[in-house]
Structures are given as C-alpha cells and as structure tokens.
Design an enzyme around this catalytic site. Structure first.
Site, PDB file in Angstrom:
ATOM      1  N   ASN A   1       0.834  -1.214   0.000  1.00 16.22           N
ATOM      2  CA  ASN A   1       0.000   0.000   0.000  1.00 16.22           C
ATOM      3  C   ASN A   1       0.865   1.260   0.000  1.00 16.22           C
ATOM      4  O   ASN A   1       0.564   2.220  -0.707  1.00 16.22           O
ATOM      5  CB  ASN A   1      -0.938   0.007   1.214  1.00 16.22           C
ATOM      6  CG  ASN A   1      -2.144  -0.873   1.009  1.00 16.22           C
ATOM      7  OD1 ASN A   1      -3.088  -0.495   0.324  1.00 16.22           O
ATOM      8  ND2 ASN A   1      -2.108  -2.073   1.573  1.00 16.22           N
TER       9      ASN A   1
ATOM     10  N   LEU B   1      -0.165   0.966  18.498  1.00 19.64           N
ATOM     11  CA  LEU B   1      -1.162   1.967  18.881  1.00 19.64           C
ATOM     12  C   LEU B   1      -0.518   3.364  18.835  1.00 19.64           C
ATOM     13  O   LEU B   1       0.613   3.552  19.287  1.00 19.64           O
ATOM     14  CB  LEU B   1      -1.644   1.666  20.301  1.00 19.64           C
ATOM     15  CG  LEU B   1      -2.873   2.426  20.778  1.00 19.64           C
ATOM     16  CD1 LEU B   1      -4.099   2.053  19.950  1.00 19.64           C
ATOM     17  CD2 LEU B   1      -3.121   2.128  22.256  1.00 19.64           C
TER      18      LEU B   1
ATOM     19  N   HIS C   1      -7.842  -0.559   7.315  1.00 19.02           N
ATOM     20  CA  HIS C   1      -8.045  -1.845   7.992  1.00 19.02           C
ATOM     21  C   HIS C   1      -8.667  -2.826   6.998  1.00 19.02           C
ATOM     22  O   HIS C   1      -9.609  -2.455   6.279  1.00 19.02           O
ATOM     23  CB  HIS C   1      -8.961  -1.666   9.208  1.00 19.02           C
ATOM     24  CG  HIS C   1      -9.105  -2.924  10.004  1.00 19.02           C
ATOM     25  ND1 HIS C   1      -8.139  -3.350  10.882  1.00 19.02           N
ATOM     26  CD2 HIS C   1     -10.072  -3.866  10.012  1.00 19.02           C
ATOM     27  CE1 HIS C   1      -8.513  -4.508  11.412  1.00 19.02           C
ATOM     28  NE2 HIS C   1      -9.684  -4.850  10.902  1.00 19.02           N
TER      29      HIS C   1
END
Ligand code: GRF
Length: 196
Positions: free
Chosen positions: A14, A87, A104
């Site tokens: 990506n 995170l 996601h």
C-alpha cells in the site's frame, strides 16, 4: 503541496501504491516513511524512490515526542497508516487530529481491535462464514480501529474462497481505493469526478 508521511512496517504494497500515485500529483507527495522494523521491505521501497525514512523503536515512539520534530522537519501535513501495528500515542493523535487515517482489511467495526491484523482478520471472516468483507479507512484516535470511518468498500466471498483468496480480494480493494481516498481528504478542492 501537502507533504504526506506513510507509517508502514510490512511489505509495504500500500505504501508503494500511495508513493507512486502521488509522485506526480499537484497537491501531495510522500515525503517520509516511518517504520518500526529495521529490516522491513517497505524501507527498500522508500529508499529506491528517494523518500526519507525514519526507523523507530518503542522507547522513541512512546517515551519521547521526538517524532513530532521529525514530522515538523519534513513539514508533514497528513499521515497515512498502511500496515503499522502499534497503537498511536496521544501526543501524535492530538498533533494530527483528523489529519491521520488508517486502513483496515475488514468492514469495521467487525473484525477490528487489538490483535486483529493480517491473515488473522481474513481467517476470522472465513471462520464466521461471512458472505462479504472489505476495507475500512478511518481517522485515527487513541484506540485500535475505532476512529470515525471515512470510507468503506466491499467485496463478496464465495463459499469456497480460502482466507488467502479473501486476502487477495481485500488487497485489490486497498490498492484501488486508498490513494484516491487520501487524495480526496488531502486535496478536497479536486473535482470528485477526477477521483472516481
Ligand atoms: C493491509 O492489509 C492493511 O489493511 C493493514 O496492513 C496491511 C498492509 O499491507 N493495515 P501492505 O504491507 O501494504 O502490503
């Protein structure tokens, strides 16, 4: 011109699509690649394209705010998380509020949260007998996969699709949509027809 940082720590397919999509854009360019794995293939992708890289470890990311200075040095206006599993700490969420999105590989809020990444997602989707899955692009907040959803795209799952088949379908959606959605967010004055 908006300078875009991509955070990625895997193969970076990506990240590559995003870098190449914006290479000749009038409104944005990938100017920094942030990675938490010193040997990740995505670093080679960035170096081959002359994109500066910043490798980080946990102490650097969570116990200092040095990354903010690096982002400022490169005048980064927007961040795309593309396969970055850590995170995001509060100082960074706040500094890039509504200017940082994650992709996601499922239709959130289903199949998201801590530990839901990579093939685990597709295996869970398969095990549940889902007939469709897809991708979600969402703003980043301080919790895994919970920020406001910006975009979703769907694909169907045939009964005999394996989790690898599902992964391929989802990756095709990611490659098709992620750069265009970023363009819409970063370059909102562009006519939507040009990004359809
Ligand atoms: C993608 O499936 C993305 O949805 C997830 O991590 C994966 C990264 O894949 N967040 P790649 O490294 O870009 O190929």
């Amino acid at each position: 011109m908006t300078n875009l940082a991509v955070f990625a720590s895997g193969t970076g397919s990506n990240a590559r699509r995003i870098a190449d999509f914006f290479a000749h854009s009038d409104c944005a360019r990938v100017r920094l690649l942030v990675c938490n794995k010193p040997d990740a293939p995505v670093l080679d992708m960035a170096r081959e394209r002359g994109i500066p890289t910043q490798v980080i470890d946990r102490a650097y990311f969570y116990e200092s705010e040095q990354l903010l200075s690096v982002l400022a040095e490169h005048d980064i206006g927007f961040i795309a998380l593309a396969g970055f599993l850590w995170l995001i700490p509060p100082y960074l969420v706040q500094a890039y509020w509504r200017r940082m999105v994650n992709i996601h590989p499922a239709l959130l809020p289903a199949y998201g949260g801590k530990g839901m990444y990579g093939m685990r997602v597709h295996e869970a989707v398969k095990a549940a007998g889902e007939r469709e899955t897809g991708i979600t692009i969402h703003y980043v907040n301080e919790r895994y996969d919970e920020g406001d959803i910006v975009f979703q795209a769907r694909c169907s799952i045939a009964p005999d699709d394996t989790s690898a088949d599902i992964a391929r379908k989802v990756q095709a959606l990611e490659h098709e949509h992620f750069p265009r959605v970023l363009e819409r967010l970063i370059c909102p004055t562009l006519d939507d027809n040009t990004t359809a």
